[in-house]
Design a protein around this motif. Structure first.
Motif, PDB file in Angstrom:
ATOM      1  N   GLU A 264       0.824  -1.211   0.000  1.00 53.96           N
ATOM      2  CA  GLU A 264       0.000   0.000   0.000  1.00 53.96           C
ATOM      3  C   GLU A 264       0.858   1.261   0.000  1.00 53.96           C
ATOM      4  O   GLU A 264       0.551   2.232  -0.695  1.00 53.96           O
ATOM      5  CB  GLU A 264      -0.929  -0.006   1.215  1.00 53.96           C
ATOM      6  CG  GLU A 264      -2.007  -1.063   1.143  1.00 53.96           C
ATOM      7  CD  GLU A 264      -2.769  -1.252   2.446  1.00 53.96           C
ATOM      8  OE1 GLU A 264      -2.361  -0.691   3.495  1.00 53.96           O
ATOM      9  OE2 GLU A 264      -3.777  -1.994   2.424  1.00 53.96           O
ATOM     10  N   THR A 265       1.957   1.245   0.744  1.00 54.41           N
ATOM     11  CA  THR A 265       2.849   2.408   0.809  1.00 54.41           C
ATOM     12  C   THR A 265       3.493   2.676  -0.540  1.00 54.41           C
ATOM     13  O   THR A 265       3.558   3.833  -0.996  1.00 54.41           O
ATOM     14  CB  THR A 265       3.931   2.195   1.892  1.00 54.41           C
ATOM     15  OG1 THR A 265       3.274   2.021   3.161  1.00 54.41           O
ATOM     16  CG2 THR A 265       4.899   3.362   1.965  1.00 54.41           C
ATOM     17  N   VAL A 266       3.965   1.632  -1.196  1.00 57.34           N
ATOM     18  CA  VAL A 266       4.562   1.790  -2.523  1.00 57.34           C
ATOM     19  C   VAL A 266       3.512   2.301  -3.504  1.00 57.34           C
ATOM     20  O   VAL A 266       3.777   3.213  -4.296  1.00 57.34           O
ATOM     21  CB  VAL A 266       5.193   0.462  -3.006  1.00 57.34           C
ATOM     22  CG1 VAL A 266       5.513   0.506  -4.498  1.00 57.34           C
ATOM     23  CG2 VAL A 266       6.449   0.160  -2.202  1.00 57.34           C
TER      24      VAL A 266
ATOM     25  N   THR B 207       1.434   9.336  -5.825  1.00 54.41           N
ATOM     26  CA  THR B 207       1.742  10.698  -5.397  1.00 54.41           C
ATOM     27  C   THR B 207       2.919  11.295  -6.141  1.00 54.41           C
ATOM     28  O   THR B 207       2.877  12.446  -6.573  1.00 54.41           O
ATOM     29  CB  THR B 207       2.036  10.726  -3.874  1.00 54.41           C
ATOM     30  OG1 THR B 207       0.910  10.187  -3.174  1.00 54.41           O
ATOM     31  CG2 THR B 207       2.312  12.134  -3.381  1.00 54.41           C
ATOM     32  N   TYR B 208       3.991  10.516  -6.308  1.00 55.91           N
ATOM     33  CA  TYR B 208       5.240  11.049  -6.850  1.00 55.91           C
ATOM     34  C   TYR B 208       5.674  10.421  -8.173  1.00 55.91           C
ATOM     35  O   TYR B 208       6.461  11.019  -8.906  1.00 55.91           O
ATOM     36  CB  TYR B 208       6.391  10.857  -5.849  1.00 55.91           C
ATOM     37  CG  TYR B 208       6.121  11.478  -4.510  1.00 55.91           C
ATOM     38  CD1 TYR B 208       6.184  12.853  -4.335  1.00 55.91           C
ATOM     39  CD2 TYR B 208       5.801  10.689  -3.421  1.00 55.91           C
ATOM     40  CE1 TYR B 208       5.927  13.428  -3.100  1.00 55.91           C
ATOM     41  CE2 TYR B 208       5.553  11.251  -2.176  1.00 55.91           C
ATOM     42  CZ  TYR B 208       5.612  12.613  -2.013  1.00 55.91           C
ATOM     43  OH  TYR B 208       5.367  13.175  -0.799  1.00 55.91           O
ATOM     44  N   GLY B 209       5.224   9.235  -8.452  1.00 56.35           N
ATOM     45  CA  GLY B 209       5.751   8.503  -9.589  1.00 56.35           C
ATOM     46  C   GLY B 209       4.970   8.642 -10.881  1.00 56.35           C
ATOM     47  O   GLY B 209       5.315   8.030 -11.879  1.00 56.35           O
ATOM     48  N   VAL B 210       3.924   9.395 -10.867  1.00 57.53           N
ATOM     49  CA  VAL B 210       3.030   9.618 -12.010  1.00 57.53           C
ATOM     50  C   VAL B 210       2.228   8.352 -12.305  1.00 57.53           C
ATOM     51  O   VAL B 210       1.016   8.346 -12.249  1.00 57.53           O
ATOM     52  CB  VAL B 210       3.780  10.106 -13.270  1.00 57.53           C
ATOM     53  CG1 VAL B 210       2.820  10.321 -14.431  1.00 57.53           C
ATOM     54  CG2 VAL B 210       4.571  11.380 -12.985  1.00 57.53           C
ATOM     55  N   ARG B 211       2.914   7.261 -12.631  1.00 53.23           N
ATOM     56  CA  ARG B 211       2.257   5.974 -12.873  1.00 53.23           C
ATOM     57  C   ARG B 211       3.314   4.887 -12.755  1.00 53.23           C
ATOM     58  O   ARG B 211       4.511   5.160 -12.719  1.00 53.23           O
ATOM     59  CB  ARG B 211       1.616   5.927 -14.257  1.00 53.23           C
ATOM     60  CG  ARG B 211       2.624   6.010 -15.404  1.00 53.23           C
ATOM     61  CD  ARG B 211       1.975   5.734 -16.760  1.00 53.23           C
ATOM     62  NE  ARG B 211       2.899   5.867 -17.855  1.00 53.23           N
ATOM     63  CZ  ARG B 211       3.791   4.942 -18.221  1.00 53.23           C
ATOM     64  NH1 ARG B 211       3.896   3.807 -17.561  1.00 53.23           N
ATOM     65  NH2 ARG B 211       4.584   5.146 -19.253  1.00 53.23           N
TER      66      ARG B 211
ATOM     67  N   THR C  66       8.989  -3.290 -18.270  1.00 53.11           N
ATOM     68  CA  THR C  66      10.042  -2.396 -17.798  1.00 53.11           C
ATOM     69  C   THR C  66      10.404  -2.715 -16.360  1.00 53.11           C
ATOM     70  O   THR C  66      11.584  -2.787 -16.010  1.00 53.11           O
ATOM     71  CB  THR C  66       9.609  -0.917 -17.929  1.00 53.11           C
ATOM     72  OG1 THR C  66       9.416  -0.625 -19.308  1.00 53.11           O
ATOM     73  CG2 THR C  66      10.644   0.024 -17.343  1.00 53.11           C
ATOM     74  N   ASN C  67       9.394  -2.925 -15.510  1.00 48.74           N
ATOM     75  CA  ASN C  67       9.685  -3.245 -14.117  1.00 48.74           C
ATOM     76  C   ASN C  67      10.402  -4.584 -13.978  1.00 48.74           C
ATOM     77  O   ASN C  67      11.235  -4.756 -13.092  1.00 48.74           O
ATOM     78  CB  ASN C  67       8.426  -3.196 -13.255  1.00 48.74           C
ATOM     79  CG  ASN C  67       8.186  -1.807 -12.715  1.00 48.74           C
ATOM     80  OD1 ASN C  67       9.105  -1.000 -12.605  1.00 48.74           O
ATOM     81  ND2 ASN C  67       6.953  -1.512 -12.357  1.00 48.74           N
TER      82      ASN C  67
ATOM     83  N   LEU D 185       7.470  -5.221  -5.106  1.00 54.53           N
ATOM     84  CA  LEU D 185       6.181  -4.702  -4.620  1.00 54.53           C
ATOM     85  C   LEU D 185       5.441  -3.975  -5.741  1.00 54.53           C
ATOM     86  O   LEU D 185       4.215  -4.112  -5.861  1.00 54.53           O
ATOM     87  CB  LEU D 185       6.406  -3.774  -3.424  1.00 54.53           C
ATOM     88  CG  LEU D 185       6.904  -4.441  -2.148  1.00 54.53           C
ATOM     89  CD1 LEU D 185       7.384  -3.395  -1.155  1.00 54.53           C
ATOM     90  CD2 LEU D 185       5.841  -5.336  -1.524  1.00 54.53           C
ATOM     91  N   CYS D 186       6.169  -3.231  -6.552  1.00 53.28           N
ATOM     92  CA  CYS D 186       5.533  -2.566  -7.707  1.00 53.28           C
ATOM     93  C   CYS D 186       4.903  -3.601  -8.635  1.00 53.28           C
ATOM     94  O   CYS D 186       3.742  -3.458  -9.045  1.00 53.28           O
ATOM     95  CB  CYS D 186       6.554  -1.742  -8.486  1.00 53.28           C
ATOM     96  SG  CYS D 186       7.052  -0.203  -7.701  1.00 53.28           S
TER      97      CYS D 186
END
Length: 107
Positions: A8-10, A16-20, A26-27, A71-72
């Motif tokens: 949930e934090t990730v 909030t910060y990573g846009v998407r 890619t991941n 986690l992503c």
């Protein structure tokens, strides 16, 4: 922090910060890169290699980077890592409950 809370934090950080999220492909490439960086530190710290000038023993940081990308990937593919880890522990327990205890190489 639980695994669920970590997921949930990730997710909140990405929103909030990573846009998407980066694409899954890619991941996966980023995860491979991060595992390679972790392997490099382990090779230097525990293996036969030495740290090059400018390299640091940042083992925990590299492990955290691997966990972050994992986690992503779990978030973007809908995997509940808590549930899956519990299933994995159960599977390994059933499969290996006597295997390692009876392995003379481990004694």
């Amino acid at each position: 922090m639980t695994i669920k809370e970590a997921q949930e934090t990730v997710d909140q950080w990405i929103k909030t910060y990573g846009v998407r999220y980066f694409s899954e492909l890619t991941n996966m490439a980023v995860l491979t890169e991060e595992v390679g960086e972790l392997a490099r530190v382990i090779a230097r710290k525990y293996g036969d290699q030495s740290f090059k000038e400018g390299e640091t023993d940042n083992l925990g940081e590299e492990m955290a980077d691997v966990l972050w990308v994992l986690l992503c990937l779990a978030n973007q593919t809908g995997v509940d890592l808590t549930k899956e880890l519990l299933k994995s522990i159960e599977k390994k327990t059933l499969r290996d409950k006597e295997r390692h205890i009876n392995n003379d190489k481990l004694k």
